[in-house]
Motif scaffolding. Sequence first.
Motif, PDB file in Angstrom:
ATOM      1  N   HIS A  83     -49.646  14.058  39.437  1.00 43.76           N
ATOM      2  CA  HIS A  83     -49.828  15.621  38.818  1.00 43.76           C
ATOM      3  C   HIS A  83     -51.179  15.681  37.696  1.00 43.76           C
ATOM      4  N   LEU A  84     -51.760  16.572  37.585  1.00 41.68           N
ATOM      5  CA  LEU A  84     -52.657  16.719  36.528  1.00 41.68           C
ATOM      6  C   LEU A  84     -52.138  17.684  35.205  1.00 41.68           C
ATOM      7  N   ALA A  85     -52.500  17.034  34.155  1.00 39.95           N
ATOM      8  CA  ALA A  85     -51.927  17.840  32.935  1.00 39.95           C
ATOM      9  C   ALA A  85     -53.165  17.762  31.796  1.00 39.95           C
ATOM     10  N   CYS A  86     -52.950  16.910  30.849  1.00 37.33           N
ATOM     11  CA  CYS A  86     -53.775  16.690  29.988  1.00 37.33           C
ATOM     12  C   CYS A  86     -55.382  16.389  30.267  1.00 37.33           C
ATOM     13  N   GLU A  87     -55.465  15.507  31.364  1.00 41.10           N
ATOM     14  CA  GLU A  87     -56.891  15.157  31.840  1.00 41.10           C
ATOM     15  C   GLU A  87     -57.648  14.479  30.569  1.00 41.10           C
ATOM     16  N   ARG A 122     -55.202   5.597  34.740  1.00 39.52           N
ATOM     17  CA  ARG A 122     -55.135   7.185  34.905  1.00 39.52           C
ATOM     18  C   ARG A 122     -56.058   7.641  35.925  1.00 39.52           C
ATOM     19  N   CYS A 161     -56.873  10.656  36.155  1.00 40.84           N
ATOM     20  CA  CYS A 161     -57.700  11.826  35.726  1.00 40.84           C
ATOM     21  C   CYS A 161     -59.023  11.109  34.946  1.00 40.84           C
ATOM     22  N   GLY A 165     -55.902  11.232  29.529  1.00 44.57           N
ATOM     23  CA  GLY A 165     -55.639   9.919  29.221  1.00 44.57           C
ATOM     24  C   GLY A 165     -53.939   9.848  28.511  1.00 44.57           C
ATOM     25  N   VAL A 166     -53.505  11.094  27.886  1.00 45.16           N
ATOM     26  CA  VAL A 166     -52.472  11.074  26.913  1.00 45.16           C
ATOM     27  C   VAL A 166     -51.007  11.140  27.581  1.00 45.16           C
ATOM     28  N   CYS A 167     -50.985  12.178  28.728  1.00 47.07           N
ATOM     29  CA  CYS A 167     -49.777  12.554  29.158  1.00 47.07           C
ATOM     30  C   CYS A 167     -49.091  11.586  30.413  1.00 47.07           C
ATOM     31  N   GLY A 168     -49.872  10.984  31.077  1.00 46.98           N
ATOM     32  CA  GLY A 168     -49.555   9.892  31.807  1.00 46.98           C
ATOM     33  C   GLY A 168     -48.899  10.488  33.413  1.00 46.98           C
ATOM     34  N   ALA A 169     -49.153  11.997  33.418  1.00 45.23           N
ATOM     35  CA  ALA A 169     -48.557  12.508  34.648  1.00 45.23           C
ATOM     36  C   ALA A 169     -49.313  12.211  35.967  1.00 45.23           C
ATOM     37  N   CYS A 170     -50.506  11.612  35.755  1.00 47.96           N
ATOM     38  CA  CYS A 170     -51.495  11.387  36.865  1.00 47.96           C
ATOM     39  C   CYS A 170     -51.574   9.908  37.061  1.00 47.96           C
TER      40      CYS A 170
HETATM   41  S1  FES Z   1     -53.634  14.098  33.383  1.00 52.16           S
HETATM   42 FE1  FES Z   1     -52.541  13.585  31.620  1.00 52.16          FE
HETATM   43  S2  FES Z   1     -53.157  11.194  31.773  1.00 52.16           S
HETATM   44 FE2  FES Z   1     -54.124  11.827  33.398  1.00 52.16          FE
END
Ligand code: FES
Lengths: 273, 393
Positions: free
Chosen positions: B53-57, B74, B76, B59-64
């Motif tokens: 998944h992509l969310a913050c792009e 990461r 992203c 490096g903060v959220c970790g979804a990717c």
């Molecule tokens: S999309 Fe949030 S860390 Fe990569």
Amino acid sequence: MKPAIFDHLHPTTTQDALKALAMGGKAMGGGQSLGPMLNLRLARPDSVVGLSAIPGMTDIREERGKIILGAGVTHARIEDNDCAIDLPPMLRHVARGIAYRAVRNRGTVGGSIAHADPAADWISAMTALDAELVLQDGAGKQRRIAVAGFMLGAYRTQLAPGEIITSVEIRSQMRDAHWGYYKICRKVGEFADAIGALVIHPSSRFIRLVAGATGAQPLILTQLGAEIAASAQRPREQAIRDALGTNLPGLDPVKLHLMTTALDRCIQKVIPA
Amino acid sequence: MTAHRQITRNDADAIKPLPIRLTVNGEISDHLVPPRTQLAELLRDRLHLTATHLACEQGVCGACTVMVDGRPVRSCLTFAADCDGIEVETLEGWQGDELMDRLRAAFTRNHALQCGFCTPGMLATARDLVERLDTPDEARIRNELSGNLCRCTGYVGIVGAIREVIEERDALRIPPKSPPALPRIAAQGFAPFTARADEVASAAPAALGETTSENGWTIVRRKVTLDHPPKAVWTHFRDLPSVARCLPGADLSETDGKTFAGHVGVRFGPISARFEGAGEFTADDATQSGQVTGRGKDRGGQSNVEGQLAFTVHEGETPATSQVDVSFRFRIEGVLGQFNRPELVNGLVDYILGEFVANCNAVLSGGEIRESKGVSAWAVLRAVIMGFFRRKG
Ligand code: FES
Ligand SMILES: Cc1cc2nc3c(=O)[nH]c(=O)nc-3n(C[C@H](O)[C@H](O)[C@H](O)COP(=O)(O)OP(=O)(O)OC[C@H]3O[C@@H](n4cnc5c(N)ncnc54)[C@H](O)[C@@H]3O)c2cc1C
Ligand code: FES
């Protein structure tokens, strides 16, 4: 978001890298600071010049009484002591506190120092450790410069356009130094609100007390450091507050409190109560 | 190395896609990737592995988070062009992986997911933790998970699952890959000594003033000294174009002395932006004070900045010098907002005021504005200050 278009070069020699930078390329270490800015389109370089394929950039070695970290060494390798020599414990401790493991797996020590975010860890830690940088320019000229004084202000350094950091060097003696490092963040892995760093190496009469995350370059508290050396006692909290107040007039009271606390706690790690 | 080409913005075609070969979930594939392709994009859009998944792009959220050569990264912040020869493991993979099978079971048992958005990144991080950590220490696991945001489960189930699998691993006698432990050093003190003189002079910032924030507005107050008498300084300051000329990077495109439009180019580390905007200017000769209000947008409209700059000119310590009380109030919204940390602003304001004062002094002495080396270092603040110079018309 997708970054704006750029060309991506992977030079395998320093000369080629420097040539590409001279033509306006943007150096990339691990991309962990540049990447977000590209994704947000805050940075729109014509070309990105990856540095990791350049020989020596990812070496960790010891020579002539110095520990030499290639600029492209990742935070995670330092955290894990993933090399043939013993790294000073302070380096490993600081590395572990940077960002998150996934970021540490790619972010580099040279990239962090070049980036010069005031709240980043290496710039303060390496200042306290009296580290030196080796820089190289497009004409192939090398120069050395102390990390202390390298940063001029937020995101401003003494790095000339087209110059790169090739390595970071620390005296091997620093392995035996007494050290304390304390950072205060709102959330684990965030950039720091306040950093305190203290390194003491009595046999070479070296002491350096550093306040980081000042918003500008790390602040070296020379006078207070000398007092700590002479007394071998923890200074009173008020003395720390006063030293900060003198050097950083007009500091927000909350920030002053956080910085005092960070310094007090890093000193506590070295000097028992 | 590839020869460097000068790129113009509309010849995306001129940039050669780079060939890469990678192994994703055990399958080798070859790709031609334009340089700006992120690993996440390659996985999702070309290989249709949409669990990543992509969310913050940022490096903060970790979804990717995915595994690259056995380490979480990461996707992203990883460019596909840097991935030649690597092995990637995503949630769709890990077939027959003992630790991952155990993690999946433990996540289910512990109700460690609700919406599941964070789960692919959580499992990648968890896989790394159950392989690497030497003990199921809860505090350490929570610390390590701080780079993966979960909005649903509150981490209790996730932490529980990871702890269980570390215990299962120990029971199976799979050794942890933890690096040599950091030596624990107790504070031990030292004998007093005379410090050798520290050659590094502490840079004493000369700033006189303060920076505070209030409801999203940053307020900066400063006093600066100019080497010219108040009358001359005021004449300079009450003329908007002459003040604007002293602010490097700023350009007034039109002004009638009261309203204006213009732009300012900004460089801040690797960031470059260009703010366009407009504003109003008032000056009061009686009190020798002036005010500029303005509002601007950067290229692409990703950030808005608005603000107000007020200044009053007084006599300095001698009649031949002036003291100017400056106060800025500003607010940045949008992507640049994250650089609006008060302590960053503090350092930058001092740098910028330094350049500005030097330029004003030069102009008042009948000289030229220093060609600002600051153009490269001029910061968001330059934009911010110029934010004051513009406001909707
Ligand atoms: S999309 Fe949030 S860390 Fe990569
Ligand atoms: C979510 C997140 C949290 C973070 N938290 C922290 C934290 O707590 N503490 C901390 O210290 N850092 C933190 N960081 C930053 C991280 O440590 C970065 O890895 C580091 O600051 C930049 O290193 P890099 O190699 O990725 O540099 P890049 O992103 O590749 O480059 C950064 C800048 O340095 C320049 N550069 C890179 N290498 C060189 C070189 N050898 N010579 C000259 N110029 C060079 C680039 O041109 C660019 O301008 C965080 C990052 C993220 C994404
Ligand atoms: S389960 Fe929804 S974000 Fe974690």
